[in-house]
Design an enzyme around this catalytic site. Structure first.
Site, short mmCIF file in Angstrom:
data_model
loop_
_atom_site.label_atom_id
_atom_site.label_comp_id
_atom_site.label_asym_id
_atom_site.label_seq_id
_atom_site.Cartn_x
_atom_site.Cartn_y
_atom_site.Cartn_z
N CYS A 1 0.83 -1.21 0.00
CA CYS A 1 0.00 0.00 0.00
C CYS A 1 0.86 1.26 0.00
CB CYS A 1 -0.93 0.01 1.20
SG CYS A 1 -0.09 -0.04 2.78
N ASP B 1 2.44 2.49 2.55
CA ASP B 1 2.37 3.21 3.81
C ASP B 1 3.62 2.99 4.66
OD1 ASP B 1 -0.02 4.22 3.09
OD2 ASP B 1 -1.23 2.78 4.18
N CYS C 1 -2.90 4.71 6.41
CA CYS C 1 -4.35 4.83 6.32
C CYS C 1 -4.95 5.03 7.71
CB CYS C 1 -4.91 3.56 5.68
SG CYS C 1 -4.76 2.15 6.77
N CYS D 1 -2.82 -3.59 8.36
CA CYS D 1 -2.41 -2.25 8.80
C CYS D 1 -1.93 -2.27 10.25
CB CYS D 1 -3.58 -1.28 8.67
SG CYS D 1 -4.41 -1.38 7.07
FE1 FES Z 1 -1.54 0.59 4.21
FE2 FES Z 1 -3.50 0.47 5.94
S1 FES Z 1 -3.66 0.41 3.80
S2 FES Z 1 -1.41 0.59 6.34
#
Ligand code: FES
Length: 143
Positions: free
Chosen positions: A37, A39, A62, A106
């Protein structure tokens, strides 16, 4: 359990009002990402005499990553290193009354960032922490 959409009230609360956002100077720090993702999570732990005095985090993540990190920092504060190792993503999710299944990964960011910060502390202090494995940089490896 009452919820807004798929999220529990506790998740929404920690997302809207995250606890412990920020940095701690001269603290142990751990950074992990999730390539899937994109992140990133950075966790700061101020550890003295084997006790976590303070914990803060910063994230490009997120809402679920924000909420789980907020709760994780609350859970590790005041704990010993050994107790902090027990703060798994499962424990964090339970404390938040659950997460939708697609968001479980996550919560791994928060857990692994804590492990990375503890690893940093162990390296700086030249100690070894029993039960702590070398953290991964990308949590996709854990999934
Ligand atoms: Fe990447 Fe939640 S979608 S940490």
């Amino acid at each position: 359990m009452s919820s807004i959409g798929e999220y529990s009230e506790k998740v929404m609360d920690h997302f809207m009002n995250p606890r412990n956002v920020g940095e701690i100077e001269d603290a142990a720090v751990g950074t992990v990402g999730n390539a899937k993702c994109g992140d990133i999570m950075r966790m700061y732990l101020d550890i003295k005499d084997g006790i976590i005095q303070d914990a803060k985090f910063k994230t490009f993540g997120c809402g679920a990553a924000v909420a789980t990190s907020s709760m994780a920092t609350e859970l590790v504060k005041g704990k010993t290193i050994e107790e902090a190792l027990q703060v798994t993503n499962r424990a964090v999710m339970e404390a938040l009354d659950g997460l939708p299944p697609v968001k479980v990964h996550c919560s791994l960011l928060a857990e692994e960032a804590i492990h990375a910060a503890l690893w940093d502390y162990a390296e700086k202090e030249h100690i070894s922490i029993p039960g702590l494995k070398k953290p991964v940089e990308d949590i996709e490896e854990l999934e």
